[in-house]
Design a protein around this motif. Structure first.
Motif, PDB file in Angstrom:
ATOM      1  N   ALA A   1      -7.974   2.637   4.283  1.00 26.35           N
ATOM      2  CA  ALA A   1      -8.915   1.713   3.983  1.00 26.35           C
ATOM      3  C   ALA A   1      -9.614   1.813   2.506  1.00 26.35           C
ATOM      4  O   ALA A   1      -9.930   0.857   1.999  1.00 26.35           O
ATOM      5  CB  ALA A   1     -10.090   1.972   4.910  1.00 26.35           C
ATOM      6  N   MET A   2      -9.304   2.964   2.078  1.00 27.81           N
ATOM      7  CA  MET A   2      -9.886   3.147   0.651  1.00 27.81           C
ATOM      8  C   MET A   2      -8.923   2.619  -0.345  1.00 27.81           C
ATOM      9  O   MET A   2      -9.271   2.024  -1.406  1.00 27.81           O
ATOM     10  CB  MET A   2     -10.198   4.586   0.209  1.00 27.81           C
TER      11      MET A   2
ATOM     12  N   VAL B   1      -7.940  -2.390  -3.824  1.00 24.15           N
ATOM     13  CA  VAL B   1      -7.469  -3.615  -4.004  1.00 24.15           C
ATOM     14  C   VAL B   1      -8.558  -4.745  -4.274  1.00 24.15           C
ATOM     15  O   VAL B   1      -8.648  -5.525  -5.014  1.00 24.15           O
ATOM     16  CB  VAL B   1      -6.448  -4.046  -2.640  1.00 24.15           C
ATOM     17  N   GLY B   2      -9.634  -4.445  -3.461  1.00 23.18           N
ATOM     18  CA  GLY B   2     -10.793  -5.340  -3.682  1.00 23.18           C
ATOM     19  C   GLY B   2     -11.296  -5.327  -5.050  1.00 23.18           C
ATOM     20  O   GLY B   2     -11.943  -6.259  -5.791  1.00 23.18           O
TER      21      GLY B   2
ATOM     22  N   LEU C   1     -17.701  -4.036  -0.870  1.00 20.44           N
ATOM     23  CA  LEU C   1     -16.304  -3.421  -0.831  1.00 20.44           C
ATOM     24  C   LEU C   1     -16.602  -1.982  -0.154  1.00 20.44           C
ATOM     25  O   LEU C   1     -15.529  -1.600   0.545  1.00 20.44           O
ATOM     26  CB  LEU C   1     -15.639  -3.380  -2.064  1.00 20.44           C
ATOM     27  N   LEU C   2     -17.556  -1.304  -0.310  1.00 21.33           N
ATOM     28  CA  LEU C   2     -17.490  -0.115   0.146  1.00 21.33           C
ATOM     29  C   LEU C   2     -17.891   0.072   1.804  1.00 21.33           C
ATOM     30  O   LEU C   2     -18.092   1.154   2.471  1.00 21.33           O
ATOM     31  CB  LEU C   2     -18.826   0.388  -0.430  1.00 21.33           C
TER      32      LEU C   2
ATOM     33  N   LEU D   1       0.605  -1.319  -0.036  1.00 15.46           N
ATOM     34  CA  LEU D   1       0.078   0.104   0.039  1.00 15.46           C
ATOM     35  C   LEU D   1       1.004   1.135  -0.015  1.00 15.46           C
ATOM     36  O   LEU D   1       1.612   1.517   0.907  1.00 15.46           O
ATOM     37  CB  LEU D   1      -0.813   0.162   1.324  1.00 15.46           C
ATOM     38  N   ALA D   2       0.523   2.172  -0.843  1.00 14.74           N
ATOM     39  CA  ALA D   2       1.398   3.560  -0.924  1.00 14.74           C
ATOM     40  C   ALA D   2       0.667   4.473  -0.055  1.00 14.74           C
ATOM     41  O   ALA D   2      -0.145   5.248  -0.731  1.00 14.74           O
ATOM     42  CB  ALA D   2       1.563   3.749  -2.368  1.00 14.74           C
ATOM     43  N   ALA D   3       0.795   4.403   1.142  1.00 18.37           N
ATOM     44  CA  ALA D   3      -0.125   5.115   2.165  1.00 18.37           C
ATOM     45  C   ALA D   3       0.749   5.244   3.314  1.00 18.37           C
ATOM     46  O   ALA D   3       1.516   4.344   3.794  1.00 18.37           O
ATOM     47  CB  ALA D   3      -1.463   4.725   2.392  1.00 18.37           C
ATOM     48  N   SER D   4       0.666   6.682   4.024  1.00 19.80           N
ATOM     49  CA  SER D   4       1.531   6.655   5.117  1.00 19.80           C
ATOM     50  C   SER D   4       0.840   6.466   6.388  1.00 19.80           C
ATOM     51  O   SER D   4      -0.675   6.401   6.429  1.00 19.80           O
ATOM     52  CB  SER D   4       1.578   8.341   5.354  1.00 19.80           C
TER      53      SER D   4
END
Length: 335
Positions: free
Chosen positions: A286-287, A292-293, A269-270, A32-35
């Protein structure tokens, strides 16, 4: 109907529980490209329950502003109960508003392929082609859980209900309902197929004409699997420790979320951000999991819908066959 609803809820909860167990046995970590700098995961069951309670009683305006999904859900339930005796015109307006929101969700999902293309490109450019391997592992866990529920868990539930070999009924439902649902990817669109199958089984029309449409809304074992597996994939990716009690709470929460999943393709998925909020996972991450889903959604959503729709008929028939057994009637399932 009471027995059918109990079977619906039991099947959905057990599916979520199986998914949680499988996710601990076969943990999946994603790229995941997220901090994660501002993330504060809960330290144990006490903190989870405290956060859950505080989120439930959160100010409704603040819940909307901060995307507190659990708080939004609790206020939605209270608002629904308060409007139970509202005039028909008010209920019609709310129903129209609900339809409009569902239409907006469909529009958003229609644009999902563009976002998926961006996520895949970013993952490959940043981490190489090997980053796609985790998506295959995730898909294997998802489909494996759904197959296990369909051919192991559901037959056990049916056997305990009708006290005879459950597999003729299980395979008939999978063959005549599950295969069609696999390609339509919509439980609502598969309602006529399920109605026809119930008629072939000789079930009471007054019962299945209610239970089948109801099941397309609340009987969501496949959605519970999806929510649990993807949420725990985020948990394993971020290195959050989860104890047994918290895992059970996740099973219950995934079952509740699944019952409220939208009938559109990819609707389950939402609801992943709601489950992720239980572990303090921010919406940004989470998004990413939702994205990915959508990447694995072609097979995941098809298998999910097949499981959801086939069990609508399976549990409806099981409840009525159990009544037949008490009355001394013979149960005959045409192969």
């Amino acid at each position: 109907m009471k027995s059918i609803i109990i079977l619906y809820l039991l099947g959905t909860f057990l599916a979520g529980l199986i998914a949680v167990i499988a996710s601990f046995i076969f943990p999946v970590s994603l790229t995941l490209a997220a901090s994660t700098e501002n993330m504060s995961p809960p330290g144990g069951i006490t903190e989870v329950l405290k956060a859950l309670l505080l989120n439930l009683v959160d100010n409704p305006v603040k819940a909307l502003y901060t995307a507190n999904y659990i708080g939004i859900l609790s206020w939605a339930v209270l608002l629904g109960l308060a409007l139970k005796n509202a005039p028909d015109t008010t209920k019609t307006m709310i129903s129209n508003f609900s339809d409009a929101v569902s239409q907006i969700v469909r529009w958003v999902i229609n644009f999902a392929p563009l976002g998926i293309m961006g996520l895949v490109f970013d993952a490959i450019a940043t981490n190489g082609i090997g980053s796609l391997l985790s998506y295959g592992q995730l898909l294997a866990v998802l489909i494996g859980c759904m197959v296990f529920v369909a051919i192991v868990v559901n037959p056990i539930i049916v056997f305990l209900t009708i006290r005879q070999n459950p597999f003729p009924l299980v395979f008939k439902c999978l063959r005549e309902s599950g295969i069609t649902a696999f390609f339509t990817r919509s439980s609502a669109a598969n309602i006529p197929v399920n109605m026809s199958l119930c008629e072939k089984l000789g079930l009471d029309k007054d019962t299945y004409s209610v239970s089948i449409p109801l099941g397309s809304t609340i009987n969501m074992a496949g959605a519970a699997v999806t929510i649990s597996v993807l949420t725990l994939a985020a948990v394993h990716t971020l290195g959050i420790q989860v104890d047994i009690a918290t895992a059970i709470i996740l099973s219950v929460l995934s079952a509740v979320c699944a019952c409220g999943a939208s009938g559109v393709a990819g609707g389950s998925l939402l609801l992943i951000p709601l489950a992720c909020s239980l572990f303090g996972i921010p919406n940004e991450i989470a998004m990413k999991i939702v994205g990915v889903g959508f990447i694995v959604g072609v097979l995941q959503d098809s298998c999910e819908t097949a499981l959801n729709s086939s069990t609508d008929v399976l549990f409806t028939a099981s409840a009525e066959f159990a009544q037949w057994r008490k009355e001394g009637k013979e149960i005959i399932i045409n192969k």
